[in-house]
Design a protein around this motif. Structure first.
Motif, PDB file in Angstrom:
ATOM      1  N   GLU A  64       0.857  -1.179   0.000  1.00 24.81           N
ATOM      2  CA  GLU A  64       0.000   0.000   0.000  1.00 24.81           C
ATOM      3  C   GLU A  64       0.899   1.237   0.000  1.00 24.81           C
ATOM      4  OE1 GLU A  64      -3.357   0.042  -0.209  1.00 24.81           O
ATOM      5  OE2 GLU A  64      -3.200  -2.140  -0.446  1.00 24.81           O
ATOM      6  N   ILE A  65       0.558   2.225  -0.821  1.00 22.30           N
ATOM      7  CA  ILE A  65       1.437   3.375  -1.052  1.00 22.30           C
ATOM      8  C   ILE A  65       0.817   4.655  -0.522  1.00 22.30           C
ATOM      9  CG2 ILE A  65       2.552   4.782  -2.830  1.00 22.30           C
ATOM     10  CD1 ILE A  65       2.802   2.244  -4.498  1.00 22.30           C
ATOM     11  N   GLU A  66       1.626   5.449   0.154  1.00 25.60           N
ATOM     12  CA  GLU A  66       1.233   6.771   0.624  1.00 25.60           C
ATOM     13  C   GLU A  66       2.217   7.794   0.072  1.00 25.60           C
ATOM     14  OE1 GLU A  66       0.559   7.068   4.864  1.00 25.60           O
ATOM     15  OE2 GLU A  66       0.293   4.890   4.967  1.00 25.60           O
ATOM     16  N   LEU A  67       1.703   8.946  -0.346  1.00 22.30           N
ATOM     17  CA  LEU A  67       2.531  10.020  -0.898  1.00 22.30           C
ATOM     18  C   LEU A  67       2.242  11.315  -0.152  1.00 22.30           C
ATOM     19  CD1 LEU A  67       1.723   9.310  -4.665  1.00 22.30           C
ATOM     20  CD2 LEU A  67       3.724   8.496  -3.412  1.00 22.30           C
ATOM     21  N   ASP A  68       3.267  12.137   0.036  1.00 22.97           N
ATOM     22  CA  ASP A  68       3.048  13.471   0.584  1.00 22.97           C
ATOM     23  C   ASP A  68       4.221  14.367   0.209  1.00 22.97           C
ATOM     24  OD1 ASP A  68       5.106  13.720   2.794  1.00 22.97           O
ATOM     25  OD2 ASP A  68       4.004  12.002   3.599  1.00 22.97           O
ATOM     26  N   ASP A  69       4.084  15.665   0.510  1.00 27.06           N
ATOM     27  CA  ASP A  69       5.114  16.660   0.185  1.00 27.06           C
ATOM     28  C   ASP A  69       5.709  17.293   1.435  1.00 27.06           C
ATOM     29  OD1 ASP A  69       4.828  16.323  -2.564  1.00 27.06           O
ATOM     30  OD2 ASP A  69       3.255  17.834  -2.712  1.00 27.06           O
ATOM     31  N   ALA A  70       5.608  16.636   2.583  1.00 29.50           N
ATOM     32  CA  ALA A  70       6.081  17.214   3.838  1.00 29.50           C
ATOM     33  C   ALA A  70       7.589  17.405   3.818  1.00 29.50           C
ATOM     34  CB  ALA A  70       5.677  16.321   5.007  1.00 29.50           C
ATOM     35  N   LEU A  71       8.025  18.589   4.258  1.00 31.98           N
ATOM     36  CA  LEU A  71       9.456  18.880   4.356  1.00 31.98           C
ATOM     37  C   LEU A  71      10.029  18.240   5.620  1.00 31.98           C
ATOM     38  CD1 LEU A  71      10.026  22.643   3.422  1.00 31.98           C
ATOM     39  CD2 LEU A  71      10.795  20.640   2.151  1.00 31.98           C
ATOM     40  N   THR A  72      11.131  17.539   5.472  1.00 29.29           N
ATOM     41  CA  THR A  72      11.838  16.978   6.615  1.00 29.29           C
ATOM     42  C   THR A  72      12.838  17.974   7.178  1.00 29.29           C
ATOM     43  OG1 THR A  72      11.633  14.762   5.667  1.00 29.29           O
ATOM     44  CG2 THR A  72      13.295  15.060   7.372  1.00 29.29           C
ATOM     45  N   ASN A  73      13.444  18.757   6.300  1.00 31.36           N
ATOM     46  CA  ASN A  73      14.497  19.697   6.672  1.00 31.36           C
ATOM     47  C   ASN A  73      14.190  21.026   6.000  1.00 31.36           C
ATOM     48  OD1 ASN A  73      16.929  21.179   6.844  1.00 31.36           O
ATOM     49  ND2 ASN A  73      18.174  19.314   6.846  1.00 31.36           N
ATOM     50  N   GLU A  74      14.068  22.083   6.784  1.00 35.69           N
ATOM     51  CA  GLU A  74      13.698  23.394   6.242  1.00 35.69           C
ATOM     52  C   GLU A  74      14.747  23.963   5.298  1.00 35.69           C
ATOM     53  OE1 GLU A  74      10.811  24.882   6.522  1.00 35.69           O
ATOM     54  OE2 GLU A  74      10.019  23.279   7.787  1.00 35.69           O
TER      55      GLU A  74
END
Length: 258
Positions: free
Chosen positions: A164-174
């Protein structure tokens, strides 16, 4: 079907080989950012930007001193597993975005010293001479997999991958300008044995450069370690892009950065 949550040496050799091959194929299919820039057919036009040299890009890559989880560097030019055949379902769409190679592209792989060679980590640094081209590359990656929500594929030898696949654009490092993330978790089964399996992948852009970090392991939960690796990878790339030496920051097995 029996479920092996902790693979052992009793697992059939062919199952171990197929599991290694499927893991390698999954990471290879995702590592495409160096070959998906604009080929001159109408991509975004951005400002000219300064390329990293190959030496600088290599310096920005994660190193053995950074990597935890008992992984060691795979020698450059090491022979790849030739059993990595078969479809990866909707992830195969990534093959369609390979148009023009980036001017600078380097990568480095790590794997555990066990029969499955897992966990495995791959890291890549790509540098474009046009900021618009860099953004196009990341957009092409997103668009290729935006409708990919699951994989259920069986290879020619009968090994089945269900994720099962999940996608997002969350930044890990500013320090990154933008980022795309993929998590795929589920199982791999072969010869009556089923293992938990996971892929974690992040692509981050820093100006006209891109760093990717990918992990595979026989688990559905990798904790905070991907975020830790991405944090360090982005810091290293940002430092090199600014003409500085990257800090000797390491990732601990707990997922903390030291």
């Amino acid at each position: 079907m029996s479920v092996a949550t902790t693979p052992t040496s009793c697992t059939p050799p062919s199952t171990r080989r197929r599991t290694r091959a499927l893991a390698a194929a999954a990471l290879s299919s995702l590592l495409v950012l160096g070959a998906c820039g604009d080929s001159g057919g109408g991509g975004s036009e951005g400002e000219a930007a300064e390329l990293l040299t190959e030496e600088q890009a290599t310096t920005a890559l994660l190193t053995s001193e950074v990597v935890a989880d008992g992984m060691v560097e795979v020698p450059a030019g090491a022979e790849e597993d030739d059993d990595a055949e078969g479809s990866l379902g909707c992830l195969d769409a990534l093959d369609d975005i390979k148009e023009a190679e980036a001017p600078v592209e380097v990568d480095r792989d790590f794997e555990a010293e066990n029969e499955f060679a897992l966990p495995a980590l791959t890291t890549q640094v790509v540098s474009y001479d046009d900021a618009g081209e860099t953004a196009d590359a990341l957009d092409a990656f997103r668009e290729a997999i935006e409708d990919c929500d699951s994989i259920d594929e069986t290879d020619p030898d009968g090994a089945r991958m269900q994720l099962e696949i999940e996608l997002d654009d969350a930044l890990t490092n500013e320090a990154a300008d933008e980022q795309a993330n993929l998590r795929a978790t589920g199982t791999i089964s072969a010869e009556g044995v089923e293992f938990p399996f996971g892929i974690w992948f992040a692509v981050a852009r820093v100006d006209n450069h891109i760093v990717t970090v990918g992990l595979t392991d026989l688990t559905e939960e990798f904790g905070d370690r991907l975020d830790a690796y991405v944090t360090v990878a982005v810091d290293r790339l940002a430092a090199v892009a600014d003409g500085e030496e990257p800090a000797g920051t390491a990732v601990e097995e707990s997922g903390t950065v030291s």
